[in-house]
Scaffold this active site. Structure first.
Site, PDB file in Angstrom:
ATOM      1  N   SER A  13       0.862  -1.250   0.070  1.00 38.62           N
ATOM      2  CA  SER A  13      -0.008  -0.073   0.061  1.00 38.62           C
ATOM      3  C   SER A  13       1.148   1.257  -0.077  1.00 38.62           C
ATOM      4  CB  SER A  13      -0.837  -0.054   1.127  1.00 38.62           C
ATOM      5  OG  SER A  13       0.064   0.120   2.465  1.00 38.62           O
ATOM      6  N   SER A 140      12.350  10.440   5.568  1.00 41.54           N
ATOM      7  CA  SER A 140      11.106  11.251   5.691  1.00 41.54           C
ATOM      8  C   SER A 140      11.710  12.756   5.782  1.00 41.54           C
ATOM      9  CB  SER A 140      10.195  10.804   6.777  1.00 41.54           C
ATOM     10  OG  SER A 140       9.265  11.922   7.099  1.00 41.54           O
ATOM     11  N   TYR A 153       9.014   8.734  16.213  1.00 45.96           N
ATOM     12  CA  TYR A 153       9.031   8.567  14.561  1.00 45.96           C
ATOM     13  C   TYR A 153      10.269   9.376  14.410  1.00 45.96           C
ATOM     14  CZ  TYR A 153       7.614   9.017   9.797  1.00 45.96           C
ATOM     15  OH  TYR A 153       7.678   8.915   8.120  1.00 45.96           O
ATOM     16  N   LYS A 157      13.722   7.698  11.790  1.00 42.89           N
ATOM     17  CA  LYS A 157      13.858   8.365  10.759  1.00 42.89           C
ATOM     18  C   LYS A 157      15.379   8.957  10.621  1.00 42.89           C
ATOM     19  CE  LYS A 157      10.643   6.638   8.281  1.00 42.89           C
ATOM     20  NZ  LYS A 157      10.721   5.803   7.367  1.00 42.89           N
TER      21      LYS A 157
END
Length: 298
Positions: A13, A140, A153, A157
């Protein structure tokens, strides 16, 4: 000449699916990894409906045994190992730093940071032997710019960026190219999934802010094809860049975070996440700016 094989993790996805479709239509032999046979069947059907094809392997990047088994299977499918890997699988654990417990922290770091490194460790011997190969890590803008309520998060990253930079330098003498992709916010499924992972707001000192965080995570975002095109460029360019910032939002965030005083960027991020409200003087100034802009557009 047979097509080059590329493994895409988290291919079912969002960004992973977009990358899978882009590479399959560009002529690569794409092996998409997902965590269940049901997801594998859905992925193959979705790709076949577009006139392309993908092979699938089951892989949970947060599980060491699953990773070894999957990469062993992939090695048998690709004459010793893939030409390239796109480490895309990941998720976003939201919440204030103190509200996220140790188990959630470990899962976040295991998936987003340790998992890609473990995969690199398994594919690098064959890449070195061939003196060719590429590892593309999907990071990101959060790998550069930290945000409140997404601290863990961001940590995963930023850690991925640090090891990717080191890996790029270490593997260059062996003909292996390592690239970072740094997207802004695109529709990928991890944000909606993250909304379901928010800590219990009722017992939190930040309960008033969690409604704003939930809205932020569920917001509508543009499709992820620009990220897939950046991955395609990283795999086809003779000399790929060390990193690709994807999207105007990512580029502007990186520039502003580097150029503005920390106090200014802290305030902007706190206002965006509901941690602070704008002081009256700032609100009036923003209203004046909006008024000028409205007059110019009317």
């Amino acid at each position: 000449m047979s097509p080059k094989s590329v493994v895409v993790t988290g291919a079912g996805s969002g960004i992973g699916l977009a990358v899978t479709l882009e590479l399959a239509h560009a002529g690569f032999d794409v092996i998409g990894t997902v965590r269940s046979e049901q997801k594998a069947e859905v992925l193959r059907a979705r790709v076949e409906r577009t006139g392309a094809a993908v092979r699938t392997v089951l892989l949970d990047v947060a599980d060491a045994t699953s990773t070894v088994q999957a990469l062993t299977e992939i090695a048998m499918m690709t004459d010793g190992g893939p030409w390239a890997v796109v480490n895309n699988a990941g998720f976003a654990q939201p919440g204030a730093i103190e509200d996220v417990d140790d188990e959630q922290v470990r899962r976040q770091l295991e998936t987003n940071l340790v998992g890609p490194v473990r995969i690199a460790r398994l594919v690098l011997p064959t890449m070195r032997e061939r003196r060719a190969g590429r590892i593309v890590n999907i990071s990101s803008i959060s790998g550069r710019v930290s945000s409140p309520m997404l601290g863990w998060y961001c940590a995963s990253k930023q850690g991925l960026e640090a090891v990717t930079d080191a890996l790029r330098m270490e593997t260059a003498p062996f003909g292996v190219k390592v690239v970072l992709i740094e997207p802004g916010a695109y529709a990928s499924g991890i944000w909606q999934q993250g909304a379901g992972l928010l800590p219990d707001a009722q017992s939190s000192a930040y309960s008033d802010q969690y409604a704003a965080v939930d809205d932020f995570l569920r917001r509508e975002l543009p499709g992820p094809r620009p990220v897939a095109l950046a991955v395609l460029k990283a795999l086809t360019a003779p000399r790929p860049l060390p990193r690709y910032l994807v999207g105007s939002g990512a580029r502007s965030s990186a520039v502003l975070d580097a150029a503005l005083p920390t106090a200014a960027t802290d305030l902007a991020k706190q206002l965006a996440t509901g941690l602070r409200t704008a002081p009256p003087r700032l609100t009036r100034a923003m209203d004046r700016v909006r008024g000028v802009l409205n007059r110019r557009t009317n």
